[in-house]
Design a protein around this motif. Structure first.
Motif, PDB file in Angstrom:
ATOM      1  N   LEU A   3      -9.039  15.448  49.074  1.00  0.00           N
ATOM      2  CA  LEU A   3      -8.944  16.636  48.353  1.00  0.00           C
ATOM      3  C   LEU A   3      -7.903  15.932  48.076  1.00  0.00           C
ATOM      4  N   ILE A   4      -7.180  15.452  46.862  1.00  0.00           N
ATOM      5  CA  ILE A   4      -5.206  16.218  47.123  1.00  0.00           C
ATOM      6  C   ILE A   4      -5.126  17.308  45.665  1.00  0.00           C
ATOM      7  N   GLU A   5      -4.168  17.949  45.960  1.00  0.00           N
ATOM      8  CA  GLU A   5      -4.047  19.089  45.020  1.00  0.00           C
ATOM      9  C   GLU A   5      -5.513  20.125  45.555  1.00  0.00           C
ATOM     10  N   THR A   6      -5.320  21.273  45.020  1.00  0.00           N
ATOM     11  CA  THR A   6      -6.002  22.100  45.179  1.00  0.00           C
ATOM     12  C   THR A   6      -6.212  23.323  44.123  1.00  0.00           C
ATOM     13  N   GLY A   7      -5.014  24.107  43.545  1.00  0.00           N
ATOM     14  CA  GLY A   7      -5.164  24.345  42.597  1.00  0.00           C
ATOM     15  C   GLY A   7      -5.134  25.581  43.349  1.00  0.00           C
ATOM     16  N   PRO A   8      -4.796  26.385  42.034  1.00  0.00           N
ATOM     17  CA  PRO A   8      -4.658  28.016  42.791  1.00  0.00           C
ATOM     18  C   PRO A   8      -5.863  29.433  42.978  1.00  0.00           C
ATOM     19  N   GLY A   9      -5.589  29.649  43.656  1.00  0.00           N
ATOM     20  CA  GLY A   9      -6.794  30.682  43.927  1.00  0.00           C
ATOM     21  C   GLY A   9      -7.635  30.786  42.316  1.00  0.00           C
ATOM     22  N   SER A  10      -6.638  31.868  41.940  1.00  0.00           N
ATOM     23  CA  SER A  10      -7.648  31.692  40.759  1.00  0.00           C
ATOM     24  C   SER A  10      -8.661  30.620  39.865  1.00  0.00           C
ATOM     25  N   THR A  11      -8.937  29.229  40.650  1.00  0.00           N
ATOM     26  CA  THR A  11      -9.202  28.429  39.609  1.00  0.00           C
ATOM     27  C   THR A  11     -10.633  27.949  41.142  1.00  0.00           C
ATOM     28  N   PRO A  13     -13.287  29.424  41.407  1.00  0.00           N
ATOM     29  CA  PRO A  13     -14.942  29.180  40.513  1.00  0.00           C
ATOM     30  C   PRO A  13     -15.049  27.803  39.522  1.00  0.00           C
ATOM     31  N   MET A  14     -14.209  27.549  39.228  1.00  0.00           N
ATOM     32  CA  MET A  14     -14.217  25.769  38.602  1.00  0.00           C
ATOM     33  C   MET A  14     -14.360  25.008  39.445  1.00  0.00           C
ATOM     34  N   LEU A  15     -13.384  25.168  40.748  1.00  0.00           N
ATOM     35  CA  LEU A  15     -13.716  23.766  41.953  1.00  0.00           C
ATOM     36  C   LEU A  15     -14.983  23.761  42.292  1.00  0.00           C
ATOM     37  N   GLN A  16     -15.349  24.676  42.717  1.00  0.00           N
ATOM     38  CA  GLN A  16     -17.119  24.839  43.080  1.00  0.00           C
ATOM     39  C   GLN A  16     -17.422  24.318  42.230  1.00  0.00           C
ATOM     40  N   ALA A  17     -17.453  25.175  40.790  1.00  0.00           N
ATOM     41  CA  ALA A  17     -17.931  24.741  39.896  1.00  0.00           C
ATOM     42  C   ALA A  17     -18.307  22.864  39.634  1.00  0.00           C
ATOM     43  N   ARG A  18     -17.328  22.333  39.369  1.00  0.00           N
ATOM     44  CA  ARG A  18     -16.615  20.824  39.631  1.00  0.00           C
ATOM     45  C   ARG A  18     -17.960  19.482  40.633  1.00  0.00           C
ATOM     46  N   LEU A  19     -17.431  21.117  41.566  1.00  0.00           N
ATOM     47  CA  LEU A  19     -18.074  19.953  43.323  1.00  0.00           C
ATOM     48  C   LEU A  19     -20.042  20.485  43.395  1.00  0.00           C
ATOM     49  N   ALA A  20     -20.410  21.515  42.590  1.00  0.00           N
ATOM     50  CA  ALA A  20     -21.291  21.414  42.377  1.00  0.00           C
ATOM     51  C   ALA A  20     -22.393  20.834  41.640  1.00  0.00           C
ATOM     52  N   ALA A  21     -21.254  19.938  40.567  1.00  0.00           N
ATOM     53  CA  ALA A  21     -22.103  19.160  39.616  1.00  0.00           C
ATOM     54  C   ALA A  21     -21.960  17.517  40.059  1.00  0.00           C
ATOM     55  N   ARG A  22     -21.569  17.472  41.148  1.00  0.00           N
ATOM     56  CA  ARG A  22     -21.522  16.336  42.405  1.00  0.00           C
ATOM     57  C   ARG A  22     -22.402  16.459  43.634  1.00  0.00           C
ATOM     58  N   GLY A  23     -23.081  17.397  43.506  1.00  0.00           N
ATOM     59  CA  GLY A  23     -24.071  18.117  44.773  1.00  0.00           C
ATOM     60  C   GLY A  23     -23.607  17.833  45.909  1.00  0.00           C
ATOM     61  N   LEU A  24     -21.944  18.724  45.891  1.00  0.00           N
ATOM     62  CA  LEU A  24     -21.141  19.064  46.920  1.00  0.00           C
ATOM     63  C   LEU A  24     -20.828  20.675  46.719  1.00  0.00           C
ATOM     64  N   THR A  25     -20.655  21.199  47.442  1.00  0.00           N
ATOM     65  CA  THR A  25     -19.484  22.551  48.309  1.00  0.00           C
ATOM     66  C   THR A  25     -18.014  22.386  48.651  1.00  0.00           C
ATOM     67  N   PRO A  26     -17.629  23.570  48.767  1.00  0.00           N
ATOM     68  CA  PRO A  26     -16.283  23.526  49.618  1.00  0.00           C
ATOM     69  C   PRO A  26     -16.692  22.735  50.854  1.00  0.00           C
ATOM     70  N   ALA A  27     -17.864  23.408  52.072  1.00  0.00           N
ATOM     71  CA  ALA A  27     -17.539  22.611  53.074  1.00  0.00           C
ATOM     72  C   ALA A  27     -17.349  21.677  52.709  1.00  0.00           C
ATOM     73  N   ASP A  28     -17.577  20.123  52.132  1.00  0.00           N
ATOM     74  CA  ASP A  28     -17.903  18.663  51.904  1.00  0.00           C
ATOM     75  C   ASP A  28     -16.618  18.082  51.670  1.00  0.00           C
ATOM     76  N   VAL A  29     -15.630  18.810  51.786  1.00  0.00           N
ATOM     77  CA  VAL A  29     -14.165  18.829  51.826  1.00  0.00           C
ATOM     78  C   VAL A  29     -13.444  18.836  53.887  1.00  0.00           C
ATOM     79  N   SER A  30     -13.724  17.628  53.361  1.00  0.00           N
ATOM     80  CA  SER A  30     -12.755  18.039  54.843  1.00  0.00           C
ATOM     81  C   SER A  30     -11.639  18.006  55.127  1.00  0.00           C
ATOM     82  N   GLU A  31     -10.472  17.257  54.418  1.00  0.00           N
ATOM     83  CA  GLU A  31      -8.788  16.767  54.083  1.00  0.00           C
ATOM     84  C   GLU A  31      -8.820  17.403  52.621  1.00  0.00           C
ATOM     85  N   VAL A  32      -7.743  17.760  53.052  1.00  0.00           N
ATOM     86  CA  VAL A  32      -6.434  18.494  51.391  1.00  0.00           C
ATOM     87  C   VAL A  32      -5.164  17.692  51.389  1.00  0.00           C
TER      88      VAL A  32
END
Length: 274
Positions: A3-11, A13-32
């Motif tokens: 992942l390039i950039e993370t956005g702020p802490g306030s986003t 939930p949106m990051l998690q939702a976008r990952l979930a829409a692709r069948g992924l979770t934050p644990a699938d992000v290995s490099e930032v």
């Protein structure tokens, strides 16, 4: 997954939702990979580190990811009571999950190298990233809304350096030739294939900002509110010259507030003349 950039802490939930829409979770992000450590780009880095991600960033910025207390205190002086609502919580990143990057460093991603470019100007700890034929330019590549041609400079304090920005623009142009780049991906916002024109608009934005500061800021004694009004008028006029008005201007203003540009330009000019 990288992942390039993370956005702020306030986003988060949106990051998690976008990952979930692709069948992924934050644990699938290995490099930032962070272009720099400002909260809108790096605020959620600690959250992803808690899920196991390795965080890559400019070597100058790493201590503020390990211990973000000073970074958060500086941001709170700017945003005051809006701080938490805008940016949410920022967790520290464990030292053993941080990797320092220098200019020209490469990291293999899926068999293709990601190359880090040291590109100060917006911040001293700013990196751009080349992957394939795309350059992820963070803030040094400017702010540009999808379907618009206008390029603004994000002039937030405290480290604006227009001379360094010029050198970084030269580095981006050189990288475009060297790597055969066909697209730019500014964090704010979109993906663009008109590299020469974008670079020309970015160069014009740098020169215009430097000229405005040199004409208006010496001896300024009309106060902060008047300065913010003057910067807003200048930025809005420049945007209008490039066909940006009405709702389009409102989108630029939300993404890149002119009151923040006033603070950044004042700090830049004070530093230049100290």
């Amino acid at each position: 997954m990288a992942l390039i950039e993370t956005g702020p802490g306030s986003t988060v939930p949106m990051l998690q939702a976008r990952l979930a829409a692709r069948g992924l979770t934050p644990a699938d992000v290995s490099e930032v990979f962070l272009t720099h450590i400002h909260l809108d780009h790096a605020g959620a880095a600690g959250h992803l580190a808690r899920h196991g991600a390795t965080i890559y960033a400019h070597h100058v910025g790493l201590p503020h990811l390990s211990d973000p207390a000073r970074l958060l205190a500086s941001a709170r002086r700017i945003y005051g009571d809006d701080m938490d609502a805008l940016w949410g919580e920022m967790h520290p990143v464990p030292d053993d999950q941080l990797v320092a990057l220098n200019d020209g460093d490469t990291v293999p991603l899926g068999g293709e190298p990601l190359t880090a470019l040291d590109t100060p100007g917006h911040a001293s700890h700013h990196m751009s990233y080349v992957l394939g034929d795309v350059c992820f330019t963070g803030d040094v590549g400017g702010v540009r809304m999808p379907e618009e041609r206008h390029v603004e400079l994000p002039l937030a304090p405290p480290e604006i350096d227009l001379d360094a920005w010029r050198e970084s623009l030269a580095a981006l142009r050189a990288a475009a030739d060297r790597h055969g780049l066909t697209h730019l991906a500014p964090t704010h916002f979109g993906l663009y294939d008109d590299l020469p024109a974008h670079f020309e608009r970015l160069e014009a934005a740098i020169e215009t900002a430097d000229d405005w500061a040199a004409r208006k800021l010496p001896g300024w004694d009309d106060g902060d509110e008047a300065l913010q009004d003057a910067v807003t008028q200048w930025m809005r006029s420049r945007a209008s010259d490039h066909g940006v008005d009405g709702d389009a201007w409102d989108r630029y203003e939300r993404a890149n507030p002119s009151w923040m540009a006033a603070l950044g330009l004042r700090r830049y000019w004070t530093t230049q003349t100290a």
